[in-house]
Design a protein around this motif. Structure first.
Motif, PDB file in Angstrom:
ATOM      1  N   LYS A  35       0.858  -1.194   0.000  1.00  0.00           N
ATOM      2  CA  LYS A  35       0.000   0.000   0.000  1.00  0.00           C
ATOM      3  C   LYS A  35       0.886   1.233   0.000  1.00  0.00           C
ATOM      4  CE  LYS A  35      -3.582   2.468  -0.030  1.00  0.00           C
ATOM      5  NZ  LYS A  35      -4.701   2.365  -0.973  1.00  0.00           N
TER       6      LYS A  35
ATOM      7  N   ARG B 111      -7.039  -1.827   7.101  1.00  0.00           N
ATOM      8  CA  ARG B 111      -8.016  -1.175   6.223  1.00  0.00           C
ATOM      9  C   ARG B 111      -8.148  -1.919   4.899  1.00  0.00           C
ATOM     10  NH1 ARG B 111      -9.981   3.796   6.668  1.00  0.00           N
ATOM     11  NH2 ARG B 111      -9.534   4.297   4.501  1.00  0.00           N
TER      12      ARG B 111
ATOM     13  N   CYS C 158     -11.552  -4.018   3.438  1.00  0.00           N
ATOM     14  CA  CYS C 158     -12.092  -3.600   2.141  1.00  0.00           C
ATOM     15  C   CYS C 158     -12.535  -2.140   2.138  1.00  0.00           C
ATOM     16  CB  CYS C 158     -13.272  -4.456   1.700  1.00  0.00           C
ATOM     17  SG  CYS C 158     -12.885  -6.182   1.594  1.00  0.00           S
ATOM     18  N   VAL C 159     -11.823  -1.285   2.840  1.00  0.00           N
ATOM     19  CA  VAL C 159     -12.104   0.145   2.739  1.00  0.00           C
ATOM     20  C   VAL C 159     -10.879   0.860   2.182  1.00  0.00           C
ATOM     21  CG1 VAL C 159     -13.892   0.293   4.481  1.00  0.00           C
ATOM     22  CG2 VAL C 159     -11.515   0.488   5.185  1.00  0.00           C
ATOM     23  N   SER C 160      -9.935   0.104   1.689  1.00  0.00           N
ATOM     24  CA  SER C 160      -8.733   0.676   1.117  1.00  0.00           C
ATOM     25  C   SER C 160      -8.243  -0.307   0.053  1.00  0.00           C
ATOM     26  CB  SER C 160      -7.705   0.865   2.229  1.00  0.00           C
ATOM     27  OG  SER C 160      -6.434   1.127   1.700  1.00  0.00           O
TER      28      SER C 160
ATOM     29  N   LYS D 259     -13.262  -6.554  -6.126  1.00  0.00           N
ATOM     30  CA  LYS D 259     -14.504  -6.847  -6.845  1.00  0.00           C
ATOM     31  C   LYS D 259     -15.685  -7.114  -5.911  1.00  0.00           C
ATOM     32  CE  LYS D 259     -13.009 -10.102  -9.497  1.00  0.00           C
ATOM     33  NZ  LYS D 259     -12.597 -11.094 -10.475  1.00  0.00           N
TER      34      LYS D 259
ATOM     35  N   THR E  80     -18.408  -5.423  -1.147  1.00  0.00           N
ATOM     36  CA  THR E  80     -19.686  -5.426  -0.443  1.00  0.00           C
ATOM     37  C   THR E  80     -19.978  -6.787   0.184  1.00  0.00           C
ATOM     38  OG1 THR E  80     -20.636  -3.644  -1.742  1.00  0.00           O
ATOM     39  CG2 THR E  80     -22.183  -5.200  -0.790  1.00  0.00           C
TER      40      THR E  80
ATOM     41  N   ARG F  97     -17.546  -7.347   3.134  1.00  0.00           N
ATOM     42  CA  ARG F  97     -17.869  -6.511   4.296  1.00  0.00           C
ATOM     43  C   ARG F  97     -19.129  -6.980   5.013  1.00  0.00           C
ATOM     44  NH1 ARG F  97     -16.324  -2.158   0.771  1.00  0.00           N
ATOM     45  NH2 ARG F  97     -18.518  -1.736   0.413  1.00  0.00           N
ATOM     46  N   SER F  98     -20.027  -7.635   4.274  1.00  0.00           N
ATOM     47  CA  SER F  98     -21.249  -8.102   4.927  1.00  0.00           C
ATOM     48  C   SER F  98     -20.936  -9.238   5.915  1.00  0.00           C
ATOM     49  CB  SER F  98     -22.270  -8.546   3.885  1.00  0.00           C
ATOM     50  OG  SER F  98     -21.853  -9.742   3.273  1.00  0.00           O
TER      51      SER F  98
ATOM     52  N   VAL G 282     -16.035  -4.834  12.217  1.00  0.00           N
ATOM     53  CA  VAL G 282     -14.873  -3.955  12.305  1.00  0.00           C
ATOM     54  C   VAL G 282     -14.976  -3.061  13.532  1.00  0.00           C
ATOM     55  CG1 VAL G 282     -13.587  -2.122  11.161  1.00  0.00           C
ATOM     56  CG2 VAL G 282     -14.586  -3.961   9.805  1.00  0.00           C
TER      57      VAL G 282
ATOM     58  N   ASN H 196     -16.058   5.442  16.366  1.00  0.00           N
ATOM     59  CA  ASN H 196     -16.848   6.310  15.492  1.00  0.00           C
ATOM     60  C   ASN H 196     -18.328   5.977  15.642  1.00  0.00           C
ATOM     61  OD1 ASN H 196     -16.916   3.913  14.157  1.00  0.00           O
ATOM     62  ND2 ASN H 196     -15.685   4.563  12.430  1.00  0.00           N
TER      63      ASN H 196
ATOM     64  N   TYR I  51     -27.127   0.375  12.707  1.00  0.00           N
ATOM     65  CA  TYR I  51     -26.005  -0.291  12.047  1.00  0.00           C
ATOM     66  C   TYR I  51     -26.457  -1.603  11.414  1.00  0.00           C
ATOM     67  CZ  TYR I  51     -20.946  -0.586  11.407  1.00  0.00           C
ATOM     68  OH  TYR I  51     -19.686  -0.597  10.870  1.00  0.00           O
TER      69      TYR I  51
ATOM     70  N   TYR J  19     -27.787  -1.378   7.945  1.00  0.00           N
ATOM     71  CA  TYR J  19     -26.823  -1.277   6.845  1.00  0.00           C
ATOM     72  C   TYR J  19     -26.492  -2.660   6.271  1.00  0.00           C
ATOM     73  CZ  TYR J  19     -25.909   3.463   8.571  1.00  0.00           C
ATOM     74  OH  TYR J  19     -26.032   4.768   8.967  1.00  0.00           O
ATOM     75  N   PHE J  20     -26.686  -3.691   7.070  1.00  0.00           N
ATOM     76  CA  PHE J  20     -26.425  -5.059   6.611  1.00  0.00           C
ATOM     77  C   PHE J  20     -27.686  -5.707   6.045  1.00  0.00           C
ATOM     78  CE2 PHE J  20     -23.031  -4.154   9.539  1.00  0.00           C
ATOM     79  CZ  PHE J  20     -21.933  -4.760   8.965  1.00  0.00           C
TER      80      PHE J  20
ATOM     81  N   ARG K  24     -21.279  -3.384  18.239  1.00  0.00           N
ATOM     82  CA  ARG K  24     -21.713  -2.969  16.914  1.00  0.00           C
ATOM     83  C   ARG K  24     -21.040  -3.823  15.837  1.00  0.00           C
ATOM     84  NH1 ARG K  24     -20.052   2.892  14.826  1.00  0.00           N
ATOM     85  NH2 ARG K  24     -18.171   1.671  14.481  1.00  0.00           N
TER      86      ARG K  24
END
Lengths: 309, 272
Positions: free
Chosen positions: A14, A50, A54-56, A72, A75, A78-79, A83, A89, A103, A106-107, A150
């Motif tokens: 990275k 990160r 899968c946010v980077s 690819k 989503t 992440r499901s 994290v 946050n 939260y 979102y899933f 969470r």
């Protein structure tokens, strides 16, 4: 191991501009394992986390999470992840309970299921009595527990924890460790970063030490201590300073000496024998402590004592 | 072209309505649990009403009736009211997608936590936009009610104008979001507020654009609020024609472009 690997990385890199945060690392994390990243600030732990979350996007190399490609299938991956970021946050506009139910939505979890799940999780992290409170008045430990609750809302297979107990008091840390241990017993795979050695020893089956974007050591806490340190460490204090002069006087005792501003560390497999030798040389230390080697010794040996910010 | 843009903005990453709804749900939750937010909401309603009363009624008494290019003769308040309505739809949507959106992603870090979930940046953008519309629609619905009561339009035309105001909100909300992703700090909002105010003053709001020099007329016809005002006015005064459709098309394109670039910008900014 490969087909079992929840996380697999080969030559993962990275870069941010011309700064290389992660410099070609290989990883294999198996299902059900508790895996730790150890390293000073700026070692590349959070950047790696990160990418796993899968946010980077990786700059180069291969990465597969749960057998999927994070670029690819971000989503879908992440499901199935939970994290817990380094800084809480939580949503300050919502109550403790709403932080979980919102939260969950979102899933794609239904309203009713989210409500039920929130109840269970608040019990699990001992916050049921604060359900209707806003987030702001909670203590640091409570916020952390809520963040972990969470992260569990979608019943993840893999939970990423970035410095889960930084800034917490001892009671709060122990409670958190105990909860994390229970998750591990339930078969959840834990991946965490920390710079607390006791935390790594408590929680991790296996860990890597990172420094300047690279992995410099890998193994179980016990194996790392055996490889990179001696069985015991003798801490010697003398009534004078500077202590630099003692380096020569201690030559030949133990495997290695480390002179600190306030004390001298002697790395030896037999601490008592080393102490006897110190006395025989009539060095007259004002304080002597023989202890077992810890991961901290490994860590400082591998990453140096220079302060990194 | 437009449909491709909309399609690629929306379907490219596989947008799930459930997740867009979850973002809206978060905002509803925040609204429920904070009294201060209600105050912000209510204040947004009074502004256009005050303008209507002071300028539409007050100044209108001095102006009397005005004649449009197509020969329509309107009382001044009837002319001004749809402009206030369109402006209110613009301001309502933009307040959410610029000021509140900026605060949420720069300071409150609301989206940091959301990005760790299956929700995609474009779904966050769409959710915020839908939310902005829900907020804006409350203003416009109430304002349309006021217009009906003051006999500045009929119930039928008010109902026809309502979806048009939603289009105005979507278009400005989507473009506002692009600006938000480009903002360096709060000082940039002053620039935006000035631009919004200029649009508000010159977009055929208080005077037909034929009153201005030809060059200005051309410039005004390029700007978005002009099209919003004209479209809404055609409806509330009961005179829709092909021009109305052109105005609507302008706003649809604006919305598509807004969504497309917001999705791209957000992905680049948030998924570093």
């Amino acid at each position: 191991m490969t087909d079992q690997s929840l996380i697999r990385a080969r030559g993962l890199v990275k870069r941010f501009g011309d700064f290389t945060a992660v410099d070609g690392i290989d990883l294999d994390v198996a299902r059900g394992e508790a895996f730790g990243f150890l390293g000073p600030n700026g070692a590349g732990k959070s950047s790696t986390m990160r990418m796993i979350g899968c946010v980077s996007t990786p700059t180069a190399g291969e990465l597969s999470i749960l057998g999927l490609d994070p670029v690819k299938d971000g989503t879908r991956i992440r499901s199935r992840l939970g994290v817990c970021p380094q800084l809480d946050n939580l949503d300050p506009d919502l109550t403790v309970r709403e932080n979980l139910t919102t939260y969950a939505r979102y899933f794609g979890i239904s309203r009713a299921a989210a409500k039920q799940r929130a109840l269970e999780l608040l019990e699990f992290v001992q916050l049921a009595d604060r359900a209707e409170s806003k987030v702001e008045p909670l203590s640091g430990g409570m916020k952390r527990r809520l963040t972990i609750a969470r992260a569990m809302v979608n019943e993840p297979e893999l939970v990423l924890l970035d410095e889960p107990t930084t800034g917490l008091d001892p009671q709060a840390r122990h409670l958190l460790w105990e909860r994390l241990f229970r998750l591990k017993q339930q078969g959840v795979t834990l991946v965490l970063t920390t710079h607390y050695m006791d935390e790594a020893e408590q929680l991790c089956d296996r860990l890597v030490v990172m420094d300047a974007g690279k992995i410099v050591a890998e193994g179980s806490p016990r194996a790392l201590i055996e490889t990179y340190s001696t069985r015991e460490v003798v801490e010697l204090r003398f009534g004078e300073s500077p202590l630099e002069g003692f380096r020569d006087k201690l030559v030949g005792i133990g495997e290695r000496t480390d002179v600190l501003p306030d004390r001298v560390l002697l790395y030896a497999d037999d601490g008592d024998a080393a102490v006897n030798e110190v006395h025989r040389r009539e060095l007259a230390p004002s304080g002597v402590l023989v202890r077992r080697s810890t991961l901290e010794d490994v860590f400082l040996h591998l990453t140096g004592r220079t302060l990194v910010d | 072209m437009v449909t491709t843009l909309v399609a690629s903005a929306v379907t490219r990453p596989g947008v799930a309505p459930v997740r867009v709804g979850a973002v809206v749900n978060r905002n509803m939750g925040a609204l429920r649990s904070g009294a201060s937010y209600w105050l912000v909401l209510i204040s947004g309603f009074f502004e256009p009403v005050f303008y209507l009363l002071s300028i539409g009624i007050g100044v209108g008494a001095l102006v009397g009736d005005i004649t449009l290019v197509d020969g329509q003769v309107l009382p001044y308040a009837t002319f001004v009211a749809p402009a206030m309505l369109a402006t209110s739809a613009m301001n309502g949507a933009m307040a959410e997608t610029t000021f509140n959106f900026f605060f949420k992603f720069k300071y409150a870090k609301t989206y940091d936590a959301v990005l760790s979930t299956p929700v995609r940046p474009i779904e966050i953008a769409l959710g915020e936009l839908v939310w902005a519309m829900m907020r804006g629609s409350v203003y416009t619905a109430v304002f349309l009610g006021v217009m009906v009561v003051m006999k500045l339009t009929t119930i039928g035309w008010a109902l026809a104008a309502f979806p048009a105001t939603m289009l105005v909100g979507f278009a400005f909300g989507a473009v506002g979001m692009i600006f938000t992703t480009l903002m360096r700090g709060w000082q940039d909002f002053d620039l935006m507020a000035t631009a919004q105010f200029a649009l508000f003053l010159f977009s055929a709001t208080f005077a037909p654009i034929q009153n201005y020099p030809v060059v200005f007329q051309w410039i005004i016809q390029l700007t978005p609020l002009y099209h919003a005002v004209e479209m809404v006015r055609d409806l509330t005064t009961g005179h829709p024609d092909w021009g109305t459709a052109v105005h609507a098309l302008y706003l649809v394109v604006m919305m598509a472009v807004g969504l497309y670039f917001t999705g791209r910008r957000l992905e680049r900014m948030l998924l570093k």
